[in-house]
Structure formats: C-alpha cells, structure tokens
Write a protein that holds these residues in place. Structure first.
Motif, short mmCIF file in Angstrom:
data_model
loop_
_atom_site.label_atom_id
_atom_site.label_comp_id
_atom_site.label_asym_id
_atom_site.label_seq_id
_atom_site.Cartn_x
_atom_site.Cartn_y
_atom_site.Cartn_z
N SER A 100 -20.66 21.95 -25.44
CA SER A 100 -19.75 21.06 -24.71
C SER A 100 -18.32 21.60 -24.72
O SER A 100 -17.97 22.49 -25.50
N LYS A 101 -17.48 21.01 -23.86
CA LYS A 101 -16.08 21.44 -23.77
C LYS A 101 -15.29 21.08 -25.03
O LYS A 101 -14.22 21.63 -25.28
N ASN A 102 -15.81 20.14 -25.82
CA ASN A 102 -15.13 19.72 -27.05
C ASN A 102 -15.69 20.42 -28.28
O ASN A 102 -15.64 19.89 -29.39
N TYR A 103 -16.22 21.63 -28.09
CA TYR A 103 -16.85 22.35 -29.19
C TYR A 103 -15.89 22.59 -30.36
O TYR A 103 -16.31 22.80 -31.49
N ASN A 104 -14.58 22.52 -30.08
CA ASN A 104 -13.59 22.81 -31.12
C ASN A 104 -12.93 21.54 -31.65
O ASN A 104 -11.93 21.61 -32.34
N LYS A 105 -13.53 20.37 -31.33
CA LYS A 105 -12.96 19.10 -31.78
C LYS A 105 -14.08 18.23 -32.36
O LYS A 105 -15.03 18.73 -32.92
N ILE A 106 -13.94 16.90 -32.21
CA ILE A 106 -14.99 15.98 -32.63
C ILE A 106 -16.01 15.90 -31.50
O ILE A 106 -15.72 15.40 -30.43
N PHE A 107 -17.21 16.42 -31.76
CA PHE A 107 -18.20 16.52 -30.69
C PHE A 107 -19.47 15.71 -30.96
O PHE A 107 -20.43 15.78 -30.20
N LEU A 108 -19.48 14.90 -32.01
CA LEU A 108 -20.71 14.21 -32.41
C LEU A 108 -21.08 13.05 -31.50
O LEU A 108 -22.21 12.56 -31.54
N PHE A 109 -20.15 12.57 -30.67
CA PHE A 109 -20.43 11.40 -29.85
C PHE A 109 -20.94 11.74 -28.45
O PHE A 109 -21.18 10.85 -27.64
N GLU A 110 -21.08 13.01 -28.15
CA GLU A 110 -21.51 13.41 -26.82
C GLU A 110 -23.03 13.47 -26.74
O GLU A 110 -23.68 13.98 -27.63
N LYS A 111 -23.58 12.95 -25.64
CA LYS A 111 -25.03 12.83 -25.50
C LYS A 111 -25.74 14.18 -25.62
O LYS A 111 -26.81 14.28 -26.21
N GLU A 112 -25.13 15.21 -25.06
CA GLU A 112 -25.79 16.52 -25.07
C GLU A 112 -25.82 17.15 -26.45
O GLU A 112 -26.47 18.18 -26.66
N ASN A 113 -25.11 16.54 -27.42
CA ASN A 113 -25.05 17.10 -28.77
C ASN A 113 -25.88 16.29 -29.77
O ASN A 113 -25.61 16.28 -30.96
N ALA A 114 -26.92 15.62 -29.27
CA ALA A 114 -27.74 14.78 -30.14
C ALA A 114 -28.39 15.59 -31.26
O ALA A 114 -28.51 15.13 -32.40
N ASP A 115 -28.84 16.80 -30.94
CA ASP A 115 -29.46 17.64 -31.97
C ASP A 115 -28.43 18.08 -33.01
O ASP A 115 -28.77 18.29 -34.18
N VAL A 116 -27.18 18.17 -32.60
CA VAL A 116 -26.10 18.52 -33.53
C VAL A 116 -25.87 17.38 -34.51
O VAL A 116 -25.68 17.60 -35.71
N VAL A 117 -25.91 16.16 -34.01
CA VAL A 117 -25.75 14.98 -34.86
C VAL A 117 -26.82 14.97 -35.94
O VAL A 117 -26.55 14.73 -37.12
#
Length: 324
Positions: free
Chosen positions: A87-104
């Motif tokens: 995601s475009k927020n890869y360098n910030k808080i990115f845990l709330f983005e839908k596409e980053n569910a596996d990251v969460v």
C-alpha cells in the motif's frame, strides 16, 4: 608383362568373390551437423547457465531473503515475519487497510510470541532496534505498538532515537516537545504525550500514547545514560502494561547498548533483500552481552513466496483481521 597378367588375374578373382550387401543410401539433407540437436543443446545449456547465474547472484549479494536464512545462521529466537506491504502507506501505520489483512495477522503472531518473552508482569519494556539504518525498525515499532493497543491494555511507544527521530512522522504528529525535554527536566510525561486517535471502526485501539523525541539535543549519549531516563522508565512501568522503545541502530551509536540493558525484551528488525548476513552475525555477537534480557529477531518486507502463510490463505487472514 608377367606382372600385368598376375594383377589382372587378382582383379578377376576379387570380382568373383566380392558382392554388394547393401546399396549405398543418400539424403537430400546434410548428415552433419544436426541443426535441431545443436539448437536443443544450446537452449538447454543456456537455461542451465541462466539458472546458475541467478543462483550465484542470490548467493553472492549477501542479503537475507527468507526466514530460513536467519535460522541457518543465528541462534537468536525467531519471532516471525512481516510480508512486503504494497500500500501507499507502507512507511506509516498500515494495519487498518483492507489489503494488508495478512500483515495484521503476522503482527498478531509476533505479539503473541512477545507475550511469553521477558517480564510477563505489568510494565514490560520492549526495545526495537536494528544493526544499521533503513531496515524498517521505526515503522515496525509503530505498527507493533498499534497491534498491542488492540488488546485491552495500556501501551506507550517512546522515541529514543534522539539523533535522527522519525517516529512522529509514522503517526503524523508534531515533534515539538518530547524525550529530550523530559530528560532535561523541563517538562513532564503528561505534558508531552500524544494520545493516538482511532481511525478505524473494525479494530478498537484501547489506549495508546506516543512520546516523541523532542528537539535533537547536543548530548544524546549523556541524556540516555542519565538517571532521568531510569526515572522515566520507572514512571512508564508503573502506568503502562507495555512500553515500546524505538532505539537507534546498534552499529551506529552506543545509546542502543545502554537502552538494551534497561529493557526486558530486545527485538532485532531485519529487512528482506536489504539486511546483510554480516549484520545478523554482528547482532549474534553483541547479543552475548545481554544475558538478562529476552532476545528475538523479526524479518520484515518478506516476499509472498517466502512467507510462512501461503498466498491461498490470504482470504482467511482477511476474515480474521476484520473480525478479530
């Protein structure tokens, strides 16, 4: 004359006893070289050469790419991996983005491992550090604080990288007053802490405070080694369940060693395709000094093909991330 007669006799006898077994064959095409076979061999050799070249390139570049690279080299406990964030927020808080569910889900696994490391009572201090800069340490620390705050606990993250502070940028807050002013005796914690505002309805942040670095001081080493820091950590231990410290890289400055010995858990961050094997070997060596702390290492920005969770499990991970 006699010789000629004898030769003629020999030729006649040879013709009598010689016979043709197979008639000679011929072709309209060249018998040699065989072009198709040569092309096939060339393609096979080229493929083998390309494979060897890629293998050598991956081996000789000296970077860590997957968890197995760490497990093969280091005896430091491995706490988990974080996938490459697209995601475009890869360098910030990115845990709330839908596409980053596996990251969460990967952060949840790391959080669980940390629950059993070091001090299990209230006021656990977790130091997040790396060997050198640009290994994703601060971004990881910020998101680690957020995932901890999703539990019903009080969490604070403190920027103790006083030389090149970046934590405030991850949360999008100002950095006017902070640790430097606290350690200089000019302000109190309550005067400088920032409360993180919840911006997502699916994941509840119960209590997360942020203490930025404040002004860059002329004497960061002296401030970190002062009794004021012990007083600050003591106050935070009494008021929070989890304290996360964003530390300078260990190879760069001495403050990290001081902070490490004041922590319960030391978490080393390595970045896939960036961190060198020699950096891990360095961390392995210096870790011998920290006999009273729990140690762990995480690998961030890992490509999907090297992740522990297969790509086909992402839909399940998204469901878990959304519904807890």
């Amino acid at each position: 004359l006699k010789s000629k007669m004898m030769m003629s006799t020999s030729v006649v006898k040879a013709r009598q006893y010689n016979r043709v077994i197979d008639k000679p064959d011929y072709s309209d095409h060249a018998v040699s070289p065989k072009r198709f076979l040569l092309i096939l061999i060339t393609l096979i050799l080229s493929a083998i050469g390309a494979f060897i070249a890629v293998l050598l390139a991956n081996t000789l570049d000296g970077t860590i790419k997957k968890p197995q690279d760490i497990l093969r080299i280091s005896k430091i406990p491995f706490f988990g991996t974080v996938p490459f964030v697209k995601s475009k927020n890869y360098n910030k808080i990115f845990l709330f983005e839908k596409e980053n569910a596996d990251v969460v889900e990967s952060f949840r696994k790391i959080r669980t491992n940390l629950e059993y490391a070091g001090n299990t009572e209230k006021g656990k201090v977790i130091l997040v550090t790396s060997s050198v800069s640009n290994e994703g340490k601060t971004t990881f620390a910020a998101n680690l604080a957020v995932i901890h705050a999703m539990l019903d606990k009080k969490v604070v993250i403190v920027n103790l990288d006083l030389r090149i502070p970046q934590l405030h940028m991850k949360f999008g807050i100002e950095n006017t007053l902070g640790v430097s002013e606290i350690l200089a005796g000019k302000v109190t914690v309550s005067e400088v802490k920032h409360s993180y505002e919840q911006k997502n309805q699916n994941n509840v942040i119960h209590h997360l405070d942020i203490i930025t670095s404040g002004a860059v001081p002329p004497n960061p080493s002296e401030l970190i080694e002062s009794e004021k820091l012990d007083e600050l950590l003591s106050e935070l231990r009494n008021n929070y369940d989890t304290i996360i410290l964003d530390s300078p890289p260990m190879k760069t400055v001495s403050e990290s060693f001081v902070l490490a010995k004041k922590s319960d858990v030391i978490l080393y961050v390595l970045k896939a395709n960036s961190s060198k094997v020699e950096n891990l070997e360095y961390l392995e060596e210096v870790s011998k000094e920290f006999t009273s702390q729990s140690l762990g290492v995480v690998l961030v920005a890992v490509e999907d093909k090297y992740m522990e969770t297969p790509v086909y499990d992402k839909n399940y991970a998204m469901f878990v991330a959304k519904n807890g």
